[in-house]
Design a protein around this motif. Structure first.
Motif, PDB file in Angstrom:
ATOM      1  N   THR A 132      -2.757  -4.738 -37.043  1.00 43.26           N
ATOM      2  CA  THR A 132      -1.981  -5.899 -37.443  1.00 43.26           C
ATOM      3  C   THR A 132      -2.686  -6.713 -38.523  1.00 43.26           C
ATOM      4  O   THR A 132      -2.171  -7.739 -38.963  1.00 43.26           O
ATOM      5  CB  THR A 132      -1.687  -6.816 -36.234  1.00 43.26           C
TER       6      THR A 132
ATOM      7  N   SER B  77      -4.335  -3.288 -43.171  1.00 48.65           N
ATOM      8  CA  SER B  77      -3.282  -2.341 -42.788  1.00 48.65           C
ATOM      9  C   SER B  77      -1.973  -2.654 -43.487  1.00 48.65           C
ATOM     10  O   SER B  77      -1.309  -1.761 -44.012  1.00 48.65           O
ATOM     11  CB  SER B  77      -3.061  -2.361 -41.277  1.00 48.65           C
ATOM     12  N   ALA B  78      -1.589  -3.909 -43.482  1.00 50.16           N
ATOM     13  CA  ALA B  78      -0.301  -4.303 -44.063  1.00 50.16           C
ATOM     14  C   ALA B  78      -0.272  -4.125 -45.576  1.00 50.16           C
ATOM     15  O   ALA B  78       0.740  -3.709 -46.129  1.00 50.16           O
ATOM     16  CB  ALA B  78       0.002  -5.758 -43.707  1.00 50.16           C
TER      17      ALA B  78
ATOM     18  N   ALA C 170      -3.889  -2.999 -32.150  1.00 46.00           N
ATOM     19  CA  ALA C 170      -4.284  -4.320 -32.628  1.00 46.00           C
ATOM     20  C   ALA C 170      -5.604  -4.718 -31.978  1.00 46.00           C
ATOM     21  O   ALA C 170      -5.881  -4.355 -30.838  1.00 46.00           O
ATOM     22  CB  ALA C 170      -3.211  -5.348 -32.292  1.00 46.00           C
TER      23      ALA C 170
ATOM     24  N   THR D 225      -4.308  -9.505 -28.985  1.00 42.50           N
ATOM     25  CA  THR D 225      -2.888  -9.859 -28.903  1.00 42.50           C
ATOM     26  C   THR D 225      -2.697 -11.246 -29.477  1.00 42.50           C
ATOM     27  O   THR D 225      -3.595 -12.080 -29.463  1.00 42.50           O
ATOM     28  CB  THR D 225      -2.384  -9.812 -27.451  1.00 42.50           C
TER      29      THR D 225
END
Length: 54
Positions: free
Chosen positions: A11, A15-16, A42, A45
């Motif tokens: 996340t 990565s994005a 991830a 959380t």
């Protein structure tokens, strides 16, 4: 040709911005097999508001 990839911290910004778009490009170029497996995890959380409190 790779068959399996694990992404830790999936996340995150890296990565994005880079990893997931690169995988899309590899798939579009035919460099990923039909049976390619991606496992993403991830680091922690979070919540919908992005604070991680909850």
């Amino acid at each position: 040709m790779i068959n399996r990839l694990a992404i830790l911290g999936a996340t995150g910004d890296l990565s994005a911005r880079y990893l997931l778009p690169a995988l899309v490009a590899l798939r579009a170029a035919g460099e990923l097999a039909d049976h390619f497996q991606l496992t993403a995890r991830a680091a922690r959380t979070g919540t919908a508001d992005g604070t991680g409190n909850g």
